[in-house]
Each structure stands twice: as C-alpha cells, then as structure tokens.
Design an enzyme around this catalytic site. Structure first.
Site, PDB file in Angstrom:
ATOM      1  N   LYS A 112       0.845  -1.480   0.251  1.00 30.75           N
ATOM      2  CA  LYS A 112       0.042  -0.218  -0.119  1.00 30.75           C
ATOM      3  C   LYS A 112       0.919   0.897   0.041  1.00 30.75           C
ATOM      4  O   LYS A 112       0.526   1.886   0.077  1.00 30.75           O
ATOM      5  CB  LYS A 112      -1.185  -0.184   1.556  1.00 30.75           C
ATOM      6  CG  LYS A 112      -1.863  -1.203   1.235  1.00 30.75           C
ATOM      7  CD  LYS A 112      -2.900  -0.691   0.404  1.00 30.75           C
ATOM      8  CE  LYS A 112      -4.120  -2.367   0.328  1.00 30.75           C
ATOM      9  NZ  LYS A 112      -5.261  -2.378  -0.442  1.00 30.75           N
TER      10      LYS A 112
ATOM     11  N   ASP B  62      -9.691 -29.033 -47.452  1.00 27.32           N
ATOM     12  CA  ASP B  62      -8.195 -29.122 -46.385  1.00 27.32           C
ATOM     13  C   ASP B  62      -7.285 -29.783 -46.868  1.00 27.32           C
ATOM     14  O   ASP B  62      -8.105 -31.854 -47.074  1.00 27.32           O
ATOM     15  CB  ASP B  62      -8.351 -28.490 -45.069  1.00 27.32           C
ATOM     16  CG  ASP B  62      -7.193 -28.933 -44.546  1.00 27.32           C
ATOM     17  OD1 ASP B  62      -6.158 -27.826 -45.333  1.00 27.32           O
ATOM     18  OD2 ASP B  62      -6.863 -29.517 -43.307  1.00 27.32           O
TER      19      ASP B  62
END
Ligand code: GDG
Length: 746
Positions: free
Chosen positions: A286, A503
């Site tokens: 803090k 694909d």
C-alpha cells in the site's frame, strides 16, 4: 438488487476463503455477526434470491479442523456452509502460501515471496476440502462462483468431478506480468486450476492480458480475443472491476447522526487546517512509508504549509502474524514519530497516525471531510478506498491522488495520477492537489462520482453471475456416424448441386515430418479424380500451401484449388490461378522474415517457408520440447509486435504463419459459393486445422462442416482422421444421386 433470472437457472453457490460473517465465542456460546463489506453486499442479493449457499471458513480454528454443531447451526441459518480448518492448516494454507507466497509475487514483490513444498501440499489439501464441501452442496442446475487467490486450485478440482458444472472465478489481486508470474514454483498447477472455470474475472484488461500470456506461454493454451481454449472447453476471460455499494457512502444512511457528530468533532481537531487522508490495511503493497516520506518532503520544502494542513493516516492491523508486516509497522511507527517531532507543535500534530481501524461512521466522516485523499499503493489489484472516497463527495469537491499501479487508476482517469515510487512526483502532485481550484476539483470529481455510481457492486455481481450462468461448454462436435451420416448421404443424393471444400494437410493426408514429403498417395488422387469427374460435384481443395505446389501435386485430378488460405484460386478444370488479393500492403514481410530467421537460428530443424503473400515458420522437425517453448515466445512476440500491421498471426499445427489480414479459407469458400448463385447446393467442408475454423464459422448454418480430429471446434460434425475422411469421400464419389439415377445430367 434482484438476481438475474434465466430459464433453467439454479442456485448460486459462492465460495470464498472467509465467510462474510464474524463468529465469536461469548459466555452464552457462539455468536455470529454479518461482516459488512462491498463484496458481501454485492453478492448477497443473488445469493439470497437464488436460495444459494455461501461456502467458506468461518474464522475459527480448532485442533482437528472440525466445526462445532453450534457453529454449523449458526451458519446454516444464514445459508452458509462452514469449512473447518486446524490451526496448522490455516498457517500453511492461508498465512504462508496465500499471504507469503502468492500475495507478494502477484504484487510484484518476488523478493518477499517464500515457498515451501510441504505447505503447498496443505494448500492443495485445503482446496480439496473446499471442493468436497461444494460437491456435497451442489444440486442439478446450480452454478458456482469462487473468490480469490486462496482457492486457485478449486475450479479444476470441481471441473474434474462435475464436467458440466458452470464455474466462475474472480481474482481480486493483480495478475502479474508473465515474466514475474513464471517465477512461481507451482505455476502450471495454478493456471490449470484456474482454467477449470468457465469464466475467469479480473479487475483490469491488463491482468487479462497477463493471464493470457501466462497460459499461452507456460501451457501452450490457445487464446482468441477474450477466450481461451483448453481441454475441449472454452474459458471466458473478463475484465470487470469490482464496484462499491454507493448508498453506503453518499450520506443520509441510518448512522447519519453519528457521522455528523463525528464530523463536528473532527472539524474541531483539525482546527481550520486542510485535511489529507490515507486509509488502508497496513500492507507493504500500500506504499504507506513512501507516502509519509512524501508528506514530510512536502512540509520540508514548503514550511508555511505546516500551519495550513494536517494528515490523518489510518492503518488497519493486518497479517500481524507475518514478520514482514511487523517490520513494516515498526518502520511506519518510526516515520510517524519523526514527522511529528520535525513538523508538529505542542497541541498541533502534523500527522495523526493510528495503527487501528476506525468504525464505519468515522470512516464515512473522514471521507467527507478530507480535502485530499492519498491512495498511493505500490501495487493494488483495484483499491476500494479510492472509490469510497469519490462516492462520499456529495458536493463534488476534494481531490483524489491515485497511484497508477492500482487497478482503479484505469477507471478513475480524472484523479491525479502518481508514480508512488517517485518521491518528487508524489510531492509535486500533492502540492498540485492542495492548490487545485474548486472548479477543477468539481469537474474531475463529478465525472468520477457518476462512473463509480454507475459501475457499482451490483452491476459487477450481475455481470459476473450472468456470464457464469450462460457459460457454454465447448465440446468436440459429435461424430459423423449412424443417423447423422445417413442424413448426409440422403442430402447428397437429393441435392441439385454439390460443393466440397477439402483441406489437404491433416484432412486428406496425414502429417509427415517434412512438409514437402506430404505428397498425395494413390487413394487421395483417385478419390479426388473421381469426384472431379462428376459434373454434379464441384470439388475444391482449400489449403495454406502455395498454388504451384498444389498444382504440381493435385493439378491432374481436375479439382478446383484454393491456395494460400484463399489468396489465390483456380476453378475446377481451369489452368490459371486468379489472385483474390490485389494491392495488399506487404511491407511487413521484411520485419517478419528477420524475426523468423532469428528463431530458425535458435531452433535447429525449423525452417521458413516463403509464400507469395505470407511467411510461415515450421518446426515439426525440431526437438518438441525446445521448439514448443520458442514457438510460444515467437507467437506472443508477433501478436504484440505486429498488432498495428495489416496482418494475421496464425498458429497452425507445428507452424506459425503471418499473412495479410482479411484473407481466409472461409472467405474464399463464400466467394466460390456466391459465384454460382441459384438453388441452395449441398455443401460439405472438411478440415483439421485452426485455419479451417474460418470455413466452419463463415459457411451458412445449413452447410455440413466436419472437423477431422477430436478437439473443440465450430464444426458441427467430426471424423477421426484423414483415413475416415477419405473413406467418406470415396463413398460419396460412388454414391448415385437421384438426378444421376433418373438420367438427368448436370
Ligand atoms: C483486496 C485487494 C481490491 C479500510 N480501513 C478501514 C476500513 N477499510 C475498508 C475500506 C475498504 C476495504 O477496507 C479495503 O479495500 P481495498 O480494496 O482498498 O484493499 P484490500 O483489502 O487490499 O482488498 C484490492 C479488493 O480486494 C477488492 O477486490 O480492491 O486491490 O488488495 O472497503 O473501506 N473499514 C473500516 N474501518 C477502517 O479503518 N470500517
């Protein structure tokens, strides 16, 4: 607030380390008092209204970790369920691993981190205990919301036992940069633990980004936007900063007379000076010593201020069992003493410092009286004090000085931002706050106050709870077999036209070590030729490979070719490729080539493939362990480094590719369909790769989309492998269609 209601919604099961209740033992037995707090207020609505349970530790330890029947009964009345902990367990799980391991590291204090493997076992056991408690409570339709860093392993434990259970997790502290995070000795386990949830919430987008890099880099988890894809599930990563219950701070509440009295008394004590306020748990994150030093510097540089201002610093005792916190207390005590002896006068303290919390009505009075609130943590997940101060300013006056290292700084942009590590910057900003004209104070405060009121704790709770409730499990699509396959064959037979998008690598042909070895075998060539020979079928091979290679390998079959993920196209039976991408900017190629070259140097066995538009880096032949790590690093680098370029960075199967944005297999397939309008055709798209997902997503909902493999996918069906795919195509090629059978030729 009212709980969001949705069809089929069940009870909200909340889980947190501490229950929002204080249990105390008096002469007549145990008492329970509800602990007020923003989080409890926000979640109490959905908790109560859904008839749910809140599961957690009630704050009392016992020798054997059990809770007395009396405590159970007290909790039960409040729809809570207690998880008992012994003192030794609490020490290892809470004090050591949570508070001395995870807390410092996540707040960027790696040098303060302590880790003990034995303690970690206890942390895991306690998480398991919570998991057991949840599983015992859970009923069909329920969903779970887990809070904070004490319970990082819980989501995966619950997921293992209940694959279908909707689970959310919220981290109240920062998620650090992955460079810091990766120091942690059990880093993979924590990430795996969190990824057990369907929704993982953080205070800021920055923390989401850090988490995304950590899972991508350390676990190789694929992420797209705010979603991660892991073990056949999708996980939503959300940035939802916690809010507060603003009516608590706006005044006029039940305790208003007490607040007024307190303000009166405080005014007398302040004696006309301006008030600077600091309030927090005394924690090294803090920045309290740094703040006090800045205050002292301010007074030293501006001696006349000593008679004009005073500071109140409330420091709530916290984690006093941890040595670092005791040392911090000593340091702050010393600093406070020094400030008063240097700048105070008899009867007039420069600083009122107290190592003790204040009751809520005093806190309200302080917020309302302060001229400047100093919220200057070195690091803070969010910081509720900043929001509470803003909500308290009914007249829109006052100045918030806010550290840029708090989560709240990103929401409260009108605050005066400081770098809490920079003393000069702090002093300058504090002076600026004291000198700020009222008109400017009001402009800034009003904007913040509006935002804090709008984004309140109820909005936070609702958004989180809604996201968890509506989480969709992402499973691999169902196998294309039995009835589904029969339906496909029927549609195939009845359609007027048929279009196939196939694909190549991993779909028609199994992977080979060297990409150039993946030449088509006789079955592939035969099947494709057979399909191409049918006038009622348009067959397209859609690949990331360059056009000349596709031509060389497949040209003779007569199928249509979509090369380079859709950048160039040759229709069935034609001889020339057409580019779909004119005038694309390609200036980025040089930079990408240089980066690829560097990685190719580092990873023996990897190589660069130059495509007409894109560039690919292949690492199939490299040592998997080394290459996987480097590939993640490379991907991350490109994703960030090329963010402002018109490119897409793709991660395929053992390949990373950069190509122009806006070119995709999906788009190319749509173009093909659009070029032959008319009756809706039968469409089948097969693919295995991430690049095939664009086809699965972009093709219309009536198309058949088939994933070759077993991962989660947007495809609606699945086949096991290229052999299964070829078998299906061979079957289709040989299947008579209704038109063919009745003699119509198309
Ligand atoms: C963690 C994260 C994140 C403080 N002093 C007194 C008092 N308080 C109350 C405040 C506020 C709460 O405590 C502190 O909340 P913060 O958010 O500022 O900080 P942490 O405790 O570290 O909380 C943080 C938060 O979780 C929520 O996600 O914002 O980043 O570290 O509500 O009002 N209350 C009373 N007396 C005091 O002396 N009554």
């Amino acid at each position: 607030m009212s709980a969001p209601q949705q069809a089929g919604s069940g009870r909200l099961i909340l889980v947190s380390n501490r229950l929002p209740v204080v249990i105390s033992q008096g002469e007549q037995g145990y008492h329970a008092r509800v602990a007020a707090g923003g989080l409890a207020t926000g979640l109490s609505g959905p908790h109560r209204e859904s008839g749910g349970r809140w599961i957690g530790w009630p704050g009392v330890v016992s020798q054997d970790g059990s809770l007395t029947p009396e405590v159970h009964a007290l909790l039960n009345e409040r729809m809570m369920v207690g998880v008992g902990l012994s003192e030794a367990e609490h020490e290892a799980y809470y004090t050591r691993i949570s508070n001395r391991g995870l807390w410092p590291l996540f707040h960027y204090f790696p040098e303060r981190m302590r880790f003990d493997a034995g303690d970690w076992e206890v942390y895991r056991d306690v998480n398991r205990r919570f998991s057991d408690a949840v599983l015992e409570e859970i009923q069909p339709g329920d969903f779970v919301f887990v809070q904070d860093f004490h319970l990082t392993l819980l989501p995966a434990m619950l997921r293992e036992a209940r694959p279908e259970l909707p689970i959310g997790f919220f981290l109240h502290i920062p998620f650090p940069s992955s460079e810091i995070y990766r120091i942690f000795a059990r880093r993979e386990e924590v990430l795996e633990g969190l990824l057990g949830a369907d929704v993982v919430g953080f205070h800021t987008l920055g923390y989401v980004r850090h988490f995304r890099s950590a899972i991508s880099h350390l676990l190789g988890v694929e992420t797209r936007g705010n979603r991660a894809y892991h073990q056949g599930r999708q996980i939503q990563l959300l940035a939802h900063p916690l809010g507060i219950h603003t009516p608590d701070w706006e005044g006029g509440g039940e305790d208003e007379p007490e607040v007024q009295r307190e303000m009166q008394e405080l005014r007398q004590a302040i004696a006309g000076r301006r008030l600077i306020l600091g309030v927090e748990r005394l924690d090294y994150t803090k920045g309290v010593p740094e703040r006090l030093r800045a205050y002292a510097s301010l007074l030293r540089e501006n001696p006349s201020l000593a008679d004009e201002i005073m500071m109140i610093q409330i420091a709530v005792p916290s984690r006093v069992e941890v040595e670092e916190y005791r040392e911090l207390k000593d340091e702050v005590d010393r600093l406070a003493g020094d400030i008063n002896s240097e700048f105070g006068r008899p009867g007039r303290q420069a600083l009122h410092y107290q190592f003790r919390g204040v009751p809520p009505h005093v806190l309200r009075a302080l917020y309302r009286l302060a001229d400047v609130c100093l919220v200057t943590p070195l690091r803070d997940g969010l910081n509720l004090v900043a929001k509470e101060f803003v909500a308290s300013r009914r007249d829109d006056d006052g100045v918030l000085v806010l550290s840029e290292n708090t989560g709240a700084a990103w929401e409260l942009g009108e605050a005066l931002r400081v770098n809490a590590f920079d003393d000069e910057n702090m002093v300058r900003t504090l002076k600026r706050a004291l000198d700020m004209p009222l008109e400017e104070q009001t402009r800034r405060m009003a904007a913040m106050r509006k935002r804090v009121a709008e984004k309140n704790v109820h909005v936070w709770a609702r958004e989180m709870v809604d996201a968890i409730r509506s989480a969709e499990p992402l499973a691999p699509p169902p196998a294309l077999a039995g009835e589904a396959k029969q339906r496909l064959l029927n549609k195939w037979k009845k359609a007027d036209r048929r279009v196939l998008f196939l694909d190549y690598d991993g779909t028609l042909r199994s992977f080979t070590d060297a990409p150039e070895d993946a030449v088509p075998d006789a079955t592939i060539l035969q099947t494709l030729s057979q399909l191409a020979g049918r006038a009622d079928v348009a067959t397209w091979v859609v690949s990331g490979r360059p056009s000349d290679l596709l031509d060389e390998w497949l040209g003779k079959t007569g199928v249509g070719l979509i090369a380079e993920h859709g950048a160039s196209v040759r229709a069935p039976g034609e001889t020339e490729f057409r580019s779909l991408t004119h005038d694309l900017p390609l200036g980025w190629r040089e930079e990408v080539r240089a980066v690829f070259a560097e990685f190719t140097d580092r990873v023996p066995g990897s190589h660069i493939e130059e495509k007409p538009l894109g560039l690919a880096w292949h690492y199939r032949q490299a040592s998997p362990e080394q290459a996987a790590w480097q590939a993640r690093e490379l991907f991350r680098h490109l994703e960030e480094g090329m963010a402002d370029q018109p490119v897409e960075v793709m991660r395929g199967n053992k390949v990373i590719e950069v190509r122009p944005a806006g070119v995709s297999k999906g788009r190319a397939a749509l173009r093909v369909l659009a070029s032959a309008p008319g009756e809706r055709p039968f469409v089948l798209a097969c693919g295995d790769d991430i690049t095939d997902e664009s086809m699965f997503r972009d093709l219309p909902a009536w198309a058949w989309t088939v994933l070759v493999g077993a991962r989660e996918s947007s495809a609606r069906q699945r086949l096991a492998d290229p052999a299964a795919c070829l078998a299906l195509l061979t079957e289709l090629a040989a299947t008579e269609t209704v038109q063919a059978a009745t003699g119509s030729v198309r």
